[in-house]
Motif scaffolding. Structure first.
Motif, PDB file in Angstrom:
ATOM      1  N   SER A  71     -57.140  63.984 -46.347  1.00  0.00           N
ATOM      2  CA  SER A  71     -58.544  64.327 -46.558  1.00  0.00           C
ATOM      3  C   SER A  71     -58.912  64.239 -48.028  1.00  0.00           C
ATOM      4  O   SER A  71     -59.991  63.735 -48.396  1.00  0.00           O
ATOM      5  CB  SER A  71     -58.809  65.741 -46.017  1.00  0.00           C
ATOM      6  OG  SER A  71     -60.145  66.125 -46.260  1.00  0.00           O
ATOM      7  N   ASN A  72     -58.010  64.746 -48.875  1.00  0.00           N
ATOM      8  CA  ASN A  72     -58.264  64.667 -50.326  1.00  0.00           C
ATOM      9  C   ASN A  72     -58.318  63.223 -50.799  1.00  0.00           C
ATOM     10  O   ASN A  72     -59.131  62.856 -51.649  1.00  0.00           O
ATOM     11  CB  ASN A  72     -57.187  65.432 -51.095  1.00  0.00           C
ATOM     12  CG  ASN A  72     -57.283  66.931 -50.886  1.00  0.00           C
ATOM     13  OD1 ASN A  72     -58.365  67.455 -50.590  1.00  0.00           O
ATOM     14  ND2 ASN A  72     -56.154  67.639 -51.019  1.00  0.00           N
ATOM     15  N   VAL A  73     -57.409  62.414 -50.225  1.00  0.00           N
ATOM     16  CA  VAL A  73     -57.412  60.993 -50.592  1.00  0.00           C
ATOM     17  C   VAL A  73     -58.730  60.333 -50.194  1.00  0.00           C
ATOM     18  O   VAL A  73     -59.324  59.547 -50.952  1.00  0.00           O
ATOM     19  CB  VAL A  73     -56.210  60.280 -49.940  1.00  0.00           C
ATOM     20  CG1 VAL A  73     -56.356  58.764 -50.095  1.00  0.00           C
ATOM     21  CG2 VAL A  73     -54.912  60.756 -50.568  1.00  0.00           C
ATOM     22  N   SER A  74     -59.224  60.670 -48.986  1.00  0.00           N
ATOM     23  CA  SER A  74     -60.511  60.109 -48.533  1.00  0.00           C
ATOM     24  C   SER A  74     -61.652  60.557 -49.442  1.00  0.00           C
ATOM     25  O   SER A  74     -62.539  59.768 -49.790  1.00  0.00           O
ATOM     26  CB  SER A  74     -60.786  60.539 -47.088  1.00  0.00           C
ATOM     27  OG  SER A  74     -59.794  60.059 -46.221  1.00  0.00           O
ATOM     28  N   ALA A  75     -61.602  61.863 -49.824  1.00  0.00           N
ATOM     29  CA  ALA A  75     -62.647  62.366 -50.716  1.00  0.00           C
ATOM     30  C   ALA A  75     -62.592  61.676 -52.073  1.00  0.00           C
ATOM     31  O   ALA A  75     -63.629  61.321 -52.658  1.00  0.00           O
ATOM     32  CB  ALA A  75     -62.496  63.885 -50.878  1.00  0.00           C
ATOM     33  N   LEU A  76     -61.358  61.468 -52.566  1.00  0.00           N
ATOM     34  CA  LEU A  76     -61.212  60.779 -53.848  1.00  0.00           C
ATOM     35  C   LEU A  76     -61.680  59.327 -53.747  1.00  0.00           C
ATOM     36  O   LEU A  76     -62.312  58.794 -54.664  1.00  0.00           O
ATOM     37  CB  LEU A  76     -59.745  60.840 -54.299  1.00  0.00           C
ATOM     38  CG  LEU A  76     -59.246  62.207 -54.795  1.00  0.00           C
ATOM     39  CD1 LEU A  76     -57.743  62.171 -55.057  1.00  0.00           C
ATOM     40  CD2 LEU A  76     -59.995  62.617 -56.061  1.00  0.00           C
ATOM     41  N   GLU A  77     -61.337  58.688 -52.616  1.00  0.00           N
ATOM     42  CA  GLU A  77     -61.801  57.308 -52.424  1.00  0.00           C
ATOM     43  C   GLU A  77     -63.327  57.241 -52.409  1.00  0.00           C
ATOM     44  O   GLU A  77     -63.935  56.357 -53.004  1.00  0.00           O
ATOM     45  CB  GLU A  77     -61.216  56.747 -51.128  1.00  0.00           C
ATOM     46  CG  GLU A  77     -59.731  56.450 -51.189  1.00  0.00           C
ATOM     47  CD  GLU A  77     -59.205  55.944 -49.856  1.00  0.00           C
ATOM     48  OE1 GLU A  77     -59.967  56.042 -48.851  1.00  0.00           O
ATOM     49  OE2 GLU A  77     -58.063  55.443 -49.815  1.00  0.00           O
ATOM     50  N   HIS A  78     -63.946  58.212 -51.668  1.00  0.00           N
ATOM     51  CA  HIS A  78     -65.417  58.252 -51.628  1.00  0.00           C
ATOM     52  C   HIS A  78     -66.006  58.523 -53.013  1.00  0.00           C
ATOM     53  O   HIS A  78     -66.989  57.918 -53.421  1.00  0.00           O
ATOM     54  CB  HIS A  78     -65.867  59.322 -50.632  1.00  0.00           C
ATOM     55  CG  HIS A  78     -67.354  59.445 -50.521  1.00  0.00           C
ATOM     56  ND1 HIS A  78     -68.131  58.515 -49.854  1.00  0.00           N
ATOM     57  CD2 HIS A  78     -68.217  60.393 -51.003  1.00  0.00           C
ATOM     58  CE1 HIS A  78     -69.388  58.872 -49.921  1.00  0.00           C
ATOM     59  NE2 HIS A  78     -69.484  60.009 -50.613  1.00  0.00           N
ATOM     60  N   SER A  79     -65.355  59.460 -53.733  1.00  0.00           N
ATOM     61  CA  SER A  79     -65.828  59.777 -55.075  1.00  0.00           C
ATOM     62  C   SER A  79     -65.694  58.575 -55.997  1.00  0.00           C
ATOM     63  O   SER A  79     -66.594  58.266 -56.787  1.00  0.00           O
ATOM     64  CB  SER A  79     -65.047  60.973 -55.624  1.00  0.00           C
ATOM     65  OG  SER A  79     -65.429  61.260 -56.956  1.00  0.00           O
ATOM     66  N   LEU A  80     -64.543  57.917 -55.886  1.00  0.00           N
ATOM     67  CA  LEU A  80     -64.348  56.720 -56.713  1.00  0.00           C
ATOM     68  C   LEU A  80     -65.354  55.632 -56.364  1.00  0.00           C
ATOM     69  O   LEU A  80     -65.858  54.914 -57.244  1.00  0.00           O
ATOM     70  CB  LEU A  80     -62.911  56.204 -56.522  1.00  0.00           C
ATOM     71  CG  LEU A  80     -61.800  57.040 -57.170  1.00  0.00           C
ATOM     72  CD1 LEU A  80     -60.430  56.505 -56.772  1.00  0.00           C
ATOM     73  CD2 LEU A  80     -61.948  57.054 -58.683  1.00  0.00           C
ATOM     74  N   SER A  81     -65.639  55.525 -55.057  1.00  0.00           N
ATOM     75  CA  SER A  81     -66.639  54.541 -54.642  1.00  0.00           C
ATOM     76  C   SER A  81     -68.015  54.876 -55.215  1.00  0.00           C
ATOM     77  O   SER A  81     -68.747  53.993 -55.686  1.00  0.00           O
ATOM     78  CB  SER A  81     -66.706  54.488 -53.112  1.00  0.00           C
ATOM     79  OG  SER A  81     -67.716  53.608 -52.684  1.00  0.00           O
ATOM     80  N   ALA A  82     -68.384  56.191 -55.178  1.00  0.00           N
ATOM     81  CA  ALA A  82     -69.673  56.610 -55.736  1.00  0.00           C
ATOM     82  C   ALA A  82     -69.714  56.390 -57.240  1.00  0.00           C
ATOM     83  O   ALA A  82     -70.726  55.944 -57.797  1.00  0.00           O
ATOM     84  CB  ALA A  82     -69.926  58.085 -55.404  1.00  0.00           C
ATOM     85  N   ILE A  83     -68.553  56.715 -57.887  1.00  0.00           N
ATOM     86  CA  ILE A  83     -68.503  56.497 -59.343  1.00  0.00           C
ATOM     87  C   ILE A  83     -68.593  55.012 -59.659  1.00  0.00           C
ATOM     88  O   ILE A  83     -69.286  54.602 -60.606  1.00  0.00           O
ATOM     89  CB  ILE A  83     -67.202  57.103 -59.912  1.00  0.00           C
ATOM     90  CG1 ILE A  83     -67.244  58.634 -59.802  1.00  0.00           C
ATOM     91  CG2 ILE A  83     -67.001  56.681 -61.365  1.00  0.00           C
ATOM     92  CD1 ILE A  83     -65.945  59.310 -60.211  1.00  0.00           C
ATOM     93  N   ASN A  84     -67.909  54.225 -58.844  1.00  0.00           N
ATOM     94  CA  ASN A  84     -67.978  52.777 -59.050  1.00  0.00           C
ATOM     95  C   ASN A  84     -69.410  52.265 -58.856  1.00  0.00           C
ATOM     96  O   ASN A  84     -69.910  51.447 -59.642  1.00  0.00           O
ATOM     97  CB  ASN A  84     -67.033  52.083 -58.076  1.00  0.00           C
ATOM     98  CG  ASN A  84     -67.028  50.578 -58.264  1.00  0.00           C
ATOM     99  OD1 ASN A  84     -66.729  50.071 -59.336  1.00  0.00           O
ATOM    100  ND2 ASN A  84     -67.360  49.846 -57.203  1.00  0.00           N
ATOM    101  N   GLU A  85     -70.065  52.771 -57.796  1.00  0.00           N
ATOM    102  CA  GLU A  85     -71.454  52.368 -57.541  1.00  0.00           C
ATOM    103  C   GLU A  85     -72.361  52.809 -58.684  1.00  0.00           C
ATOM    104  O   GLU A  85     -73.252  52.070 -59.121  1.00  0.00           O
ATOM    105  CB  GLU A  85     -71.920  52.973 -56.218  1.00  0.00           C
ATOM    106  CG  GLU A  85     -73.325  52.550 -55.822  1.00  0.00           C
ATOM    107  CD  GLU A  85     -73.746  53.161 -54.497  1.00  0.00           C
ATOM    108  OE1 GLU A  85     -74.942  53.036 -54.152  1.00  0.00           O
ATOM    109  OE2 GLU A  85     -72.894  53.770 -53.806  1.00  0.00           O
ATOM    110  N   GLU A  86     -72.112  54.047 -59.188  1.00  0.00           N
ATOM    111  CA  GLU A  86     -72.914  54.538 -60.311  1.00  0.00           C
ATOM    112  C   GLU A  86     -72.661  53.698 -61.563  1.00  0.00           C
ATOM    113  O   GLU A  86     -73.603  53.381 -62.302  1.00  0.00           O
ATOM    114  CB  GLU A  86     -72.596  56.007 -60.582  1.00  0.00           C
ATOM    115  CG  GLU A  86     -73.424  56.600 -61.715  1.00  0.00           C
ATOM    116  CD  GLU A  86     -73.134  58.078 -61.926  1.00  0.00           C
ATOM    117  OE1 GLU A  86     -73.739  58.674 -62.836  1.00  0.00           O
ATOM    118  OE2 GLU A  86     -72.296  58.637 -61.184  1.00  0.00           O
TER     119      GLU A  86
END
Length: 560
Positions: free
Chosen positions: A36-51
């Motif tokens: 779950s943490n990995v998924s959250a980090l992936e989502h966060s990284l994706s959002a940061i990448n998008e930002e």
């Protein structure tokens, strides 16, 4: 059976199994939490990448805007100067021609009156004398119109330097005759109303001048479309606004940390100025608040919370920017381009001022105070410079066009009084200021002396007094004290009318049916004017005088 189960549970192998399974369950739970943490980090990284991608594109956009505006801003300023120059030239042309026409009329009239006085000074006021006066006045007016006032000035090539001036006088005279013929058609009376006086009409601009202005204006508007004609995303104002709005809405924290709200007015200003070039506050009653680009700016200034009408204090700047720039344009037009005698321009100006007041511009704002002072100064100067002729009745009868010129000046005074009263809408000018301009200076100082000068012609006096009374609606009631001189004049007209036509009696009232086409006699038409005096007193809130006027003819106090 029960004993067998109990022995199985206590068996060492079972106990070892349970001890082995417990860590496995914990491990599984930890693994799930880690996934779950990995998924959250992936989502966060994706959002940061998008930002990051968005910020990189936004950085490129801002850099492009800065480079673009460095080249485009001078072009926009040049277009603003050209547009302002066009409006100033249009206003100056109207004022110059009006002043030249006025000077020409006054030269001809002064010369004709001088010739008339010379004949009248020999005595007599009979028909033959008046005929001789008219002939002398016509001859002298024709001489003035032909350029008799201009001496011959020859240059080294024996050319008359004043010939152009003579041609200009003749050209203006012919143009006045054409406008007068056109105005006579426009002033055809409607049923039940007096015809407009020539000076009341907004006809100071010729069709040729109006068409030339529209042509140049359309060319400038076409040039505005070429400013951002290159196909870049920062060339469209709506795209720029949406980009920054997405930054504000989706990445609020970085938006506030970057203090974007401070920079937004500088970025949006050239685009807004370019859009406001299409706004003509003196000739169009257009509301730029409903156009697409302003709607986007208003949405940009709204808060991101649930309340759709609350403004973010930091981001209200775009809306305030539009109001500030629009106020500067309007102030400049009122100071340099506004024709105070134009009813259409005044109506549009009043509408524009009220429009800005409704858009978060407080009445205590210094720019608004300066604008109101400019309006006051322009109106005060116009009243002071206006000349309403007061001529002797014998001279008016003898000199051709004397009555027409005087009536034209009177019509202009009515137009100016009407325009002054328009600023009562929305409380733009205080009632005390309007009273001072319209009643103290214009009505008592210029209009009433003219009306008293034509009092011998009772029908014209009543007709023109009714036009004045029709403009005093905003002063009735609590402000009627200022109208007392006008009330006194109406009562003088009643007295004169009764003395002149006392033999008509009840017929004065029973024949009143509006402005009929009955031409059986001028005296009957004049007698029918008495009910109009009654209506004037009613309009002036002088009900007691109105009842007193009707009492001799009816058993009741008031027939209406």
């Amino acid at each position: 059976m029960s004993a067998l189960q109990e022995s199985y549970v206590r068996h060492p192998l079972c106990l070892d199994y349970q001890e082995s399974v417990a860590p496995l369950c914990n491990t599984e739970e930890n693994l799930s939490a880690s996934l779950s943490n990995v998924s959250a980090l992936e989502h966060s990284l994706s959002a940061i990448n998008e930002e990051c991608i968005f910020m990189e594109k936004l950085r490129d956009l801002v850099c492009g805007i800065c480079v673009c505006l460095q080249h485009k801003a001078p072009c926009i300023e040049e277009l603003e100067d050209k547009m302002q120059k066009l409006h100033k030239e249009r206003a100056a042309a109207i004022l110059e021609r009006r002043a030249a026409d006025s000077d020409d009329d006054m030269k001809e009239l002064v010369a004709a009156i001088s010739a008339a006085n010379q004949v009248l000074s020999k005595g007599g006021g009979d028909a033959e004398t008046i005929k001789a006066v008219a002939a002398a006045a016509l001859a002298l007016r024709a001489a003035v119109r032909e350029g008799g006032d201009f001496p011959v000035e020859l240059d080294e090539f024996s050319r008359d330097g004043n010939m152009q001036n003579q041609m200009d006088v003749s050209r203006r005279a012919n143009a006045r005759e054409r406008r007068r013929a056109r105005n006579d058609v426009m002033r055809m009376p409607a049923i039940g109303s007096y015809p407009p006086i020539e000076g009341e009409l907004d006809t100071d601009e010729s069709d040729t001048e109006s068409n030339a202005y529209r042509s140049q204006h359309d060319q400038l508007l076409h040039s505005t479309k070429q400013i951002f004609g290159d196909k870049h995303e920062y060339s469209e104002f709506s795209v720029v606004v949406r980009k920054f709005y997405r930054w504000k809405k989706d990445y609020t924290s970085s938006y506030r940390d970057a203090h974007v709200s401070v920079c937004i007015p500088a970025i949006f200003s050239p685009y807004v100025r370019l859009e406001l070039l299409k706004w003509d506050p003196l000739h169009e009653n257009a509301n730029f608040m409903n156009v697409k680009w302003y709607t986007l700016l208003r949405k940009y200034g709204l808060s991101t919370d649930e309340n759709p009408n609350s403004f973010d204090d930091a981001d209200a700047n775009p809306v305030q920017l539009v109001v500030k720039l629009a106020m500067a344009i309007l102030h400049n037009r009122l100071a340099q381009c506004w024709d105070v005698f134009s009813t259409r321009e005044t109506q549009c100006a009043v509408s524009a001022i009220n429009l800005l007041l409704r858009r978060r511009l407080p009445s205590t704002d210094p720019s608004y105070t300066d604008l109101v002072n400019t309006v006051h100064e322009r109106l005060d100067k116009a009243v002071a410079n206006l000349t309403v002729l007061v001529l002797d009745s014998l001279v008016t009868e003898a000199v051709p066009d004397a009555a027409r010129v005087a009536a034209y000046r009177f019509g202009m005074s009515l137009r100016l009084m009407s325009n002054i009263c328009l600023f009562h809408n929305g409380g733009i000018l205080a009632m005390a200021v309007i009273e001072e301009l319209a009643l103290d200076k214009l009505l008592c100082g210029k209009i009433l002396p003219y009306l008293r000068g034509i009092q011998a012609n009772i029908h014209d006096a009543i007709m023109r007094t009714e036009k004045v009374v029709s403009l005093t609606g905003i002063f009735a009631g609590d402000h009627s004290r200022k109208l007392q001189p006008l009330v006194d004049y109406v009562l003088e007209l009643e007295k004169g009318l009764k003395e002149k036509h006392c033999s008509f009696g009840q017929e004065i009232w029973t024949h009143f049916d509006g402005f009929s086409a009955d031409k059986s006699g001028k005296e009957l038409v004049t007698a029918k004017s008495l009910p109009y005096l009654h209506k004037m007193l009613r309009a002036l809130k002088e009900d007691d005088h109105a009842k007193e006027m009707s009492r001799p003819y009816f058993e009741t106090d008031d027939p209406f």
